[in-house]
Design a protein around this motif. Structure first.
Motif, PDB file in Angstrom:
ATOM      1  N   ASN A 207       0.827  -1.207   0.000  1.00  0.00           N
ATOM      2  CA  ASN A 207       0.000   0.000   0.000  1.00  0.00           C
ATOM      3  C   ASN A 207       0.864   1.263   0.000  1.00  0.00           C
ATOM      4  OD1 ASN A 207      -2.278  -1.614   0.093  1.00  0.00           O
ATOM      5  ND2 ASN A 207      -2.540  -1.435   2.310  1.00  0.00           N
ATOM      6  N   GLU A 257      -6.926   2.946  -4.999  1.00  0.00           N
ATOM      7  CA  GLU A 257      -7.239   1.856  -4.071  1.00  0.00           C
ATOM      8  C   GLU A 257      -7.310   0.519  -4.791  1.00  0.00           C
ATOM      9  OE1 GLU A 257      -7.321   2.095  -0.699  1.00  0.00           O
ATOM     10  OE2 GLU A 257      -6.555   4.101  -1.215  1.00  0.00           O
ATOM     11  N   ARG A 258      -7.787   0.533  -6.032  1.00  0.00           N
ATOM     12  CA  ARG A 258      -7.863  -0.711  -6.809  1.00  0.00           C
ATOM     13  C   ARG A 258      -6.465  -1.218  -7.173  1.00  0.00           C
ATOM     14  NH1 ARG A 258     -12.324  -2.203  -9.623  1.00  0.00           N
ATOM     15  NH2 ARG A 258     -13.379  -1.031  -7.971  1.00  0.00           N
ATOM     16  N   LYS A 261      -5.287  -2.997  -4.105  1.00  0.00           N
ATOM     17  CA  LYS A 261      -5.980  -4.284  -3.950  1.00  0.00           C
ATOM     18  C   LYS A 261      -5.468  -5.309  -4.957  1.00  0.00           C
ATOM     19  CE  LYS A 261     -10.500  -6.509  -4.289  1.00  0.00           C
ATOM     20  NZ  LYS A 261     -11.960  -6.319  -4.542  1.00  0.00           N
TER      21      LYS A 261
END
Length: 298
Positions: A207, A257-258, A261
């Motif tokens: 992240n 954010e994708r 992920k």
């Protein structure tokens, strides 16, 4: 077999590059890049390619040596590495292979089956069908030509589906009949290490790395190649989400954010793949160099 190839692999974001450089410096040897996206020029942020400082710290091979529109495969990588190694062996007993692309690592360690070269005509025809009819149509063709291989691959992996159809068309027989699964004998020793850390820490590292990529200009880098978005080299995490942002199908926050992920999902796939390999020694990044030197002495 007095020469040794040291493989440093593991999930994305775990710290393979730093480990490989430290090892290369201690053993006075070169690093062979085994990341299937870092081979391309023009997208260093997205691929987390070695920085100029890292490239200066140890000699690297196969980093940013292909244009985005050039075709390249694990089989070609195997051939290139096997051609390079005799030159490296002239200067020392070791070389480090560093990267997390599973097929690239396996190609060097186990070898790739001898498959027919794809003619420009076959490659163009498959590419044309993909453009006109879409990936699902190619997948349906692969299921007809080789149901056994079709049942084993990711239906959404454009590269794998196209490659399967190309082989079937070129060879005139199912791709699966050409795959022996037999490992080739190498004339050098191979020591394989996979780096790993606690899952929560790994995901936190991933992240934070994505945040750093965004700060470093990931969006601008993606815009610079947006007109080439149809190329397989850009069918990768980071670019796909940015392209969705530019297409208006995803907002900026969601795209970032994708990316996080999808990178975490890819890391889990890598871990699953490498856990099937009984020849791998699992280590933490902190212990990797010490463990490698111990294995070399043993």
């Amino acid at each position: 077999m007095d020469k040794t190839l040291i493989v440093i692999t593991g999930p994305t974001g775990v710290g393979k590059t730093a480990t490989a450089i430290e090892l290369a410096q201690q053993l006075h040897c070169d690093i062979i890049n085994a990341d299937s996206r870092q081979i391309y020029r023009g997208i260093p942020i997205c691929t987390a390619a070695p920085t100029p400082e890292e490239l200066a710290a140890a000699r690297h091979h196969f980093v940013a040596f292909k244009e985005l529109d050039e075709n390249y495969s694990a089989a070609q990588f195997e051939a290139d590495v096997m051609q390079l190694l005799p030159t490296l062996w002239q200067h020392g007993d070791y070389a480090v292979l560093c990267g997390g692309s599973m097929m690239y690592v396996d190609a060097v360690c186990r070898g790739i089956d001898n498959l027919p070269d794809i003619s420009p005509e076959v490659r163009a025809a498959v590419k044309d069908k993909l453009a006109r009819e879409g990936l699902e149509s190619l997948m349906e063709e692969l299921e007809r030509l080789d149901p056994q291989y079709a049942a084993t691959i990711d239906r959404k992996n454009t590269s794998r589906v196209c490659h399967g159809v190309e082989i079937c068309r070129q060879a005139g027989v199912p791709y699966s009949t050409l795959r022996t699964g037999m490992a080739k004998q190498r004339d050098f020793k191979i020591i394989k290490l996979a780096l790993n850390i606690e899952r929560e820490r790994l995901f936190e590292r991933i992240n934070k790395r994505v945040d750093r990529m965004v700060e470093a200009g990931l969006e601008q880098e993606a815009r610079s190649v947006y007109h080439l978005r149809h190329l397989n080299s850009l069918n990768t995490v980071g670019m796909k989400e940015m392209f969705s942002l530019f297409d208006g199908t995803m907002d900026r926050h969601t795209a970032i954010e994708r990316i996080k992920k999808n990178t975490r999902v890819y890391a889990k796939k890598q871990l699953t793949w490498y856990r099937r390999d009984p020849d791998i020694t699992w280590v933490t990044p902190d212990d990797a160099v010490t463990t490698t030197l111990h294995l070399l002495k043993g």
